[in-house]
Motif scaffolding. Sequence first.
Motif, PDB file in Angstrom:
ATOM      1  N   GLY A  77      73.180 -53.119 -15.074  1.00  0.00           N
ATOM      2  CA  GLY A  77      74.145 -52.015 -14.634  1.00  0.00           C
ATOM      3  C   GLY A  77      74.233 -52.299 -13.491  1.00  0.00           C
ATOM      4  N   ALA A  78      73.467 -52.017 -13.038  1.00  0.00           N
ATOM      5  CA  ALA A  78      72.544 -52.175 -11.038  1.00  0.00           C
ATOM      6  C   ALA A  78      72.859 -52.885 -10.306  1.00  0.00           C
ATOM      7  N   ARG A  79      72.322 -54.291 -10.912  1.00  0.00           N
ATOM      8  CA  ARG A  79      72.978 -55.865 -10.139  1.00  0.00           C
ATOM      9  C   ARG A  79      74.634 -55.642 -10.562  1.00  0.00           C
ATOM     10  N   GLU A  80      75.020 -55.248 -11.038  1.00  0.00           N
ATOM     11  CA  GLU A  80      76.377 -55.114 -11.599  1.00  0.00           C
ATOM     12  C   GLU A  80      77.129 -54.074 -10.392  1.00  0.00           C
ATOM     13  N   ASP A  81      76.709 -52.959 -10.387  1.00  0.00           N
ATOM     14  CA  ASP A  81      76.692 -52.093  -8.673  1.00  0.00           C
ATOM     15  C   ASP A  81      76.806 -52.108  -7.872  1.00  0.00           C
ATOM     16  N   LEU A  82      75.927 -52.775  -7.631  1.00  0.00           N
ATOM     17  CA  LEU A  82      75.618 -54.116  -6.564  1.00  0.00           C
ATOM     18  C   LEU A  82      75.965 -54.777  -5.991  1.00  0.00           C
ATOM     19  N   LYS A  83      77.438 -55.899  -6.705  1.00  0.00           N
ATOM     20  CA  LYS A  83      78.207 -56.339  -6.786  1.00  0.00           C
ATOM     21  C   LYS A  83      79.352 -56.153  -5.987  1.00  0.00           C
ATOM     22  N   ALA A  84      79.572 -54.462  -7.211  1.00  0.00           N
ATOM     23  CA  ALA A  84      80.801 -54.218  -6.958  1.00  0.00           C
ATOM     24  C   ALA A  84      81.221 -53.469  -5.700  1.00  0.00           C
ATOM     25  N   ALA A  85      79.918 -53.559  -4.822  1.00  0.00           N
ATOM     26  CA  ALA A  85      79.895 -52.506  -3.607  1.00  0.00           C
ATOM     27  C   ALA A  85      80.159 -53.785  -2.285  1.00  0.00           C
ATOM     28  N   GLY A  86      79.729 -55.498  -2.355  1.00  0.00           N
ATOM     29  CA  GLY A  86      79.929 -56.490  -2.061  1.00  0.00           C
ATOM     30  C   GLY A  86      78.502 -57.154  -1.385  1.00  0.00           C
ATOM     31  N   ILE A  87      77.825 -56.158  -2.290  1.00  0.00           N
ATOM     32  CA  ILE A  87      76.302 -56.520  -1.575  1.00  0.00           C
ATOM     33  C   ILE A  87      75.528 -58.017  -2.715  1.00  0.00           C
ATOM     34  N   PRO A  88      75.618 -59.001  -2.551  1.00  0.00           N
ATOM     35  CA  PRO A  88      74.643 -60.250  -2.886  1.00  0.00           C
ATOM     36  C   PRO A  88      74.045 -60.166  -3.531  1.00  0.00           C
ATOM     37  N   THR A  89      73.159 -60.398  -4.984  1.00  0.00           N
ATOM     38  CA  THR A  89      71.823 -59.844  -5.285  1.00  0.00           C
ATOM     39  C   THR A  89      71.625 -60.816  -6.300  1.00  0.00           C
ATOM     40  N   ILE A  90      70.266 -60.729  -6.072  1.00  0.00           N
ATOM     41  CA  ILE A  90      68.856 -61.471  -6.800  1.00  0.00           C
ATOM     42  C   ILE A  90      68.755 -60.918  -7.649  1.00  0.00           C
ATOM     43  N   VAL A  91      67.925 -61.125  -8.521  1.00  0.00           N
ATOM     44  CA  VAL A  91      67.164 -60.717  -9.761  1.00  0.00           C
ATOM     45  C   VAL A  91      66.186 -61.282  -9.840  1.00  0.00           C
ATOM     46  N   LYS A  99      66.034 -64.989 -24.629  1.00  0.00           N
ATOM     47  CA  LYS A  99      67.057 -64.178 -25.272  1.00  0.00           C
ATOM     48  C   LYS A  99      68.567 -64.226 -25.195  1.00  0.00           C
ATOM     49  N   LYS A 100      69.680 -64.965 -25.475  1.00  0.00           N
ATOM     50  CA  LYS A 100      70.282 -66.208 -25.610  1.00  0.00           C
ATOM     51  C   LYS A 100      71.533 -65.543 -24.917  1.00  0.00           C
ATOM     52  N   GLU A 101      71.884 -64.964 -25.542  1.00  0.00           N
ATOM     53  CA  GLU A 101      72.923 -64.233 -24.818  1.00  0.00           C
ATOM     54  C   GLU A 101      72.863 -63.357 -23.870  1.00  0.00           C
ATOM     55  N   GLY A 102      72.172 -62.473 -23.275  1.00  0.00           N
ATOM     56  CA  GLY A 102      72.247 -62.104 -22.147  1.00  0.00           C
ATOM     57  C   GLY A 102      72.354 -63.112 -21.234  1.00  0.00           C
ATOM     58  N   TRP A 103      71.211 -63.921 -20.500  1.00  0.00           N
ATOM     59  CA  TRP A 103      70.666 -65.266 -20.574  1.00  0.00           C
ATOM     60  C   TRP A 103      71.932 -66.309 -19.906  1.00  0.00           C
ATOM     61  N   GLU A 104      72.366 -66.500 -21.285  1.00  0.00           N
ATOM     62  CA  GLU A 104      73.479 -67.469 -21.163  1.00  0.00           C
ATOM     63  C   GLU A 104      74.625 -66.462 -19.510  1.00  0.00           C
ATOM     64  N   ALA A 105      74.938 -65.372 -20.027  1.00  0.00           N
ATOM     65  CA  ALA A 105      75.674 -64.755 -19.532  1.00  0.00           C
ATOM     66  C   ALA A 105      75.059 -64.279 -17.571  1.00  0.00           C
ATOM     67  N   LEU A 106      73.670 -64.192 -18.237  1.00  0.00           N
ATOM     68  CA  LEU A 106      73.230 -64.084 -16.441  1.00  0.00           C
ATOM     69  C   LEU A 106      73.860 -65.339 -15.828  1.00  0.00           C
ATOM     70  N   LYS A 107      73.210 -66.645 -15.920  1.00  0.00           N
ATOM     71  CA  LYS A 107      73.600 -67.316 -15.706  1.00  0.00           C
ATOM     72  C   LYS A 107      75.130 -68.166 -15.370  1.00  0.00           C
ATOM     73  N   ALA A 108      75.673 -67.646 -16.536  1.00  0.00           N
ATOM     74  CA  ALA A 108      77.492 -67.604 -15.718  1.00  0.00           C
ATOM     75  C   ALA A 108      78.154 -67.100 -14.558  1.00  0.00           C
ATOM     76  N   SER A 109      77.364 -65.986 -14.527  1.00  0.00           N
ATOM     77  CA  SER A 109      77.432 -64.548 -13.255  1.00  0.00           C
ATOM     78  C   SER A 109      77.574 -65.139 -11.878  1.00  0.00           C
ATOM     79  N   GLY A 110      77.892 -64.693 -11.403  1.00  0.00           N
ATOM     80  CA  GLY A 110      77.612 -64.780  -9.654  1.00  0.00           C
ATOM     81  C   GLY A 110      76.678 -64.717  -9.190  1.00  0.00           C
ATOM     82  N   PHE A 111      75.666 -64.090  -9.537  1.00  0.00           N
ATOM     83  CA  PHE A 111      74.150 -63.689  -9.369  1.00  0.00           C
ATOM     84  C   PHE A 111      73.148 -64.921  -8.813  1.00  0.00           C
ATOM     85  N   GLY A 112      72.589 -64.713  -7.809  1.00  0.00           N
ATOM     86  CA  GLY A 112      71.081 -65.434  -7.905  1.00  0.00           C
ATOM     87  C   GLY A 112      70.130 -65.339  -9.031  1.00  0.00           C
ATOM     88  N   TYR A 113      69.421 -65.673  -9.455  1.00  0.00           N
ATOM     89  CA  TYR A 113      68.198 -65.282 -10.391  1.00  0.00           C
ATOM     90  C   TYR A 113      66.746 -66.214 -10.075  1.00  0.00           C
TER      91      TYR A 113
END
Length: 280
Positions: A77-91, A99-113
């Motif tokens: 939620g924190a990174r999605e909120d920052l993204k919505a505010a236009g702030i590039p975010t690195i996890v 954690k297959k589902e969550g990991w795949e979602a993170l890889k497919a997102s526009g976030f850095g990690y």
Amino acid sequence: MVVKVGVAKLGNIASGVMAELLLDERADREDMMTFMATSGTKLQKEDVDRVVSNLKAWQPDFAIVVSPNGVLEGPVGAREDLKAAGIPTIVITDDVTTKKEGWEALKASGFGYIIVKADAMIGARREFLDPVEMADYNGNLVKVLALTGAFRKLQMELDKVIDQVKAGKKGAELELPKLVLNSDNSTKGEFTNPYALAKARAAYEIAQAVAGVNVKGCFMTKEWTDYVPIVASAHEMMRAAANLCDQARELEKGCDGIIRKPHKKTGEIVSKVALISKPE
């Protein structure tokens, strides 16, 4: 220009202890500044919201969200909120690759990690973990991440983003890191003595294995007489890993081979090996 780097610390992992300090080790950089907001030990929604609102108000050029288990609702939620505010975010988080589902979602997102596989969860059982044990464990883990090279790799990736902002890129133009730190890439290029490298690799592998032992002790074992020795053994593993790192460091000292890469005031990274020499 002065680059503004925002850091949201949600809960605690060892990488979070040092995240912004790694970027300005002598507090004399003139090309960037950091602002850190923390939820303390908690990951509740109200704590996370407080951190994010403070970070958004500061309007950083990019943000770093550091937390354990970065696929939980709070960090997501924190990174999605920052993204919505236009702030590039690195996890930055511990090993979520299992954690297959969550990991795949993170890889497919526009976030850095940056996934730090050796940043292992603590043995959080009341019969074992008190404040002193907690601090001792984190001290050992910080040493492992520092002396194996994991912290340097993390710092270098963040510095690359700072350099992009200085070059005029912003928002979606920024190329954010997508890195899983393991014993191979953490230790690469960090040692001049092959025996020191071997000890550092061993330390990283042991630290990474600690997480599985603590998961067993914290979540998979019911009787306290059974789980206390399990989590205690995990902490002994981390202490052994830290000891191996000390040995590796001493080997590097013995051949005057410690690699140092400080920042200049401009943010430029210089390097040296011989102790009595100037970084260039």
